[in-house]
Design a protein around this motif. Structure first.
Motif, PDB file in Angstrom:
ATOM      1  N   ASP A  70      -2.906 -25.640   3.572  1.00 30.50           N
ATOM      2  CA  ASP A  70      -2.588 -25.024   2.498  1.00 30.50           C
ATOM      3  C   ASP A  70      -3.003 -26.086   0.992  1.00 30.50           C
ATOM      4  N   TYR A  71      -2.634 -25.126  -0.001  1.00 28.22           N
ATOM      5  CA  TYR A  71      -2.876 -25.893  -0.930  1.00 28.22           C
ATOM      6  C   TYR A  71      -2.115 -27.423  -1.346  1.00 28.22           C
ATOM      7  N   PHE A 102      -8.739 -27.187   3.628  1.00 30.19           N
ATOM      8  CA  PHE A 102      -8.772 -25.803   2.171  1.00 30.19           C
ATOM      9  C   PHE A 102      -9.101 -24.603   1.931  1.00 30.19           C
TER      10      PHE A 102
END
Length: 517
Positions: A70-71, A102
């Protein structure tokens, strides 16, 4: 032939070095031409040949570890600064590399050009600190990079700042002094804003030219590829108070393109001073850019405030040989954002300055409805009028400026703020809308309050009423207010500028008003 591995600043290079036979006669050596030096023509030939071949999609299969980041997990992977390219040579530029994962699935080939010789960079996992991420032991050793960052001592000689990054498709960003990353530039836009899916060209290979010890600019070459075309690019990056990037682009068309976007810019506008709908946000404004500025070939300066519309909005400003256009962040007052983390008041503006004649076409502005600030919903680019057909070769050269303020960019008064609200005194038609525009600039500030300044206003639909132009003593500029009585639900193109006699004092404020749903 001798194949050797050379470790340069922590990055593996694979050069192949040839040696002459020991007994070659001196006369033969004297007539041997010097080795060819890598230059832009090499990239151009690559792009031209590639355009004659069918487009092949890249294998973007990544290990699950990288695919599912994820970010925050991706941001926790950091390049080890001590391994920066050229770190051990005390050059004015250093390069750090971006990992795959990502949203960044496309592997790019990165080469270094040293004294005219191009050599590929080899990937190594120990170039990165993976932070709190649990790294599997079986990661491929040839993963490759997603992009790179350009480092330069922008503020002090003792510290290298990140001044530019090339990461994702054909996107790149840059900053000057005291700026924070905001909007992005792109190599090219294809079919943006059409009913069919947009095509995203991407840079598949880069060449980084090693700078001299006293260099103030860095040259980067790039090979662009997509379903419809290929391209050879040269970027000359000049960091400074206002960082500049000179762009040279040669394009080779595989198949016809319905809408070509040259020198495209991508930004975010969530909400601002011109809202006509409610945003549940403690911050007064949230945006990377607040307007489109355009300098036409005929000498007119046009300012279009941005908006987060209720439905897709596309504007086309027809022109011949434009002098420039850009997405600007004019509001530099922290109080208007109140964001201690995003620092929207220091996001850069980007100005595109064409070199040579670009002919007939239009600057197109696309505003997409957005529900959050994490989405880039604004696009602007030059769209040539001539059809783009298979087999064509196109060339565009331009300069990009990344800046907080360029006071001499446009000669007249500037539209500083734009607001809209209910018109009338409460007993008139509830659809009536009042617009208030504040213009500022040195020449306007010198005009006395009784100067006979007039506002010229037009609307493509509806009626303009109750026009007032007056000195704003709080800003030392001039304020224009007027009411629009809409014509049913018809959209209205509005234009406004100030005049003193026959002299035009300001740029043209331009806005597309659309009836709310």
């Amino acid at each position: 032939m001798l194949l050797s591995l050379v470790l340069l600043a922590g990055v593996w290079l694979c050069p192949v070095t040839g040696f002459s036979a020991p007994n070659v006669p001196a006369s033969t050596q004297a007539t041997t031409p010097p080795p060819k030096r890598f230059n832009f023509a090499d990239v151009r030939r690559r792009a031209e040949v590639l355009a004659t071949q069918p487009f092949q999609t890249q294998n973007n299969t990544l290990p699950d570890f990288l695919k599912h980041l994820d970010y925050d997990q991706y941001r926790d992977i950091r390049f080890r600064a001590e391994k920066s390219l050229w770190r051990d040579q005390a050059l004015p530029f250093e390069i750090q590399f971006a990992p795959l994962g990502f949203l960044f699935f496309q592997r790019v080939v990165i080469n270094v050009v040293d004294e005219g010789e191009s050599r590929p960079l080899e990937y190594a996992s120990d170039l990165f600190d993976y932070g709190k991420n649990k790294v599997p032991e079986d990661l491929p050793k040839d993963l490759g990079f997603a992009g790179f960052k350009v480092m330069y001592p922008l503020h002090t000689d003792s510290h290298y700042d990140e001044v530019a990054v090339f990461l994702g498709a054909s996107y790149f960003r840059a900053v000057g002094q005291n700026q924070n990353y905001g909007l992005s530039a792109r190599g090219l836009a294809v079919d943006t804003g059409l009913s069919k899916p947009e095509e995203f060209p991407y840079f598949r290979e880069f060449w980084l030219e090693k700078p001299d010890k006293d260099a103030t600019e860095l040259t980067v070459y790039a090979l662009l590829d997509s379903q419809s075309l290929t391209g050879a690019y040269r970027f000359v990056i000049k960091p400074g108070v206002n960082t500049q990037i000179d762009v040279k682009a040669n394009l080779f068309v595989r198949e016809g393109v319905q809408k070509l976007g040259v020198a495209p810019l991508t930004s975010m506008f969530y909400h601002g001073a011109l809202n006509e709908r409610f945003f549940d946000d403690f911050r007064p404004q949230v945006h990377d850019s607040d307007g489109l500025l355009m300098a036409t070939g005929g000498g007119e300066w046009i300012w279009r405030p941005l908006n987060n519309p209720a439905r897709l909005r596309i504007s086309a400003f027809q022109d011949n040989n434009p002098r420039g256009f850009g997405l600007l962040q004019r509001d530099r007052d922290f109080d208007d954002y109140q964001d201690l983390e995003a620092h929207y008041h220091t996001r850069p503006s980007i100005w595109v300055e064409p070199e040579g004649d670009w002919g007939k076409g239009s600057v197109q502005l696309i505003e997409i409805p957005s529900t959050a600030e994490r989405y880039d919903n604004i696009a602007a680019f030059w769209n040539p009028m001539k059809p783009v057909e298979a087999g064509q070769q196109l060339e565009f050269n331009y300069r990009l400026y990344f800046f907080l303020d360029m006071p001499n960019l446009s000669p007249g008064g500037h539209a500083l703020t734009s607001r809209v609200g209910a018109g009338g005194a409460g007993d008139l038609d509830s659809s009536r809308r009042r617009f208030v525009i504040d213009f500022g600039g040195e020449a306007l500030s010198k005009l006395p309050e009784n100067a006979p300044v007039k506002a010229t206003i037009s609307a493509s639909a509806g009626q303009v009423q109750n026009v007032v132009a007056q000195k704003n003593t709080y800003t030392q500029g001039w304020r224009v207010s007027f009411e629009l009585l809409p014509q049913g639900n018809d959209s209205a193109e509005l234009r406004c500028f100030l005049k003193l006699g026959d002299d035009v004092l300001t740029e043209t404020w331009s806005y597309q008003w659309t009836a709310p749903k």
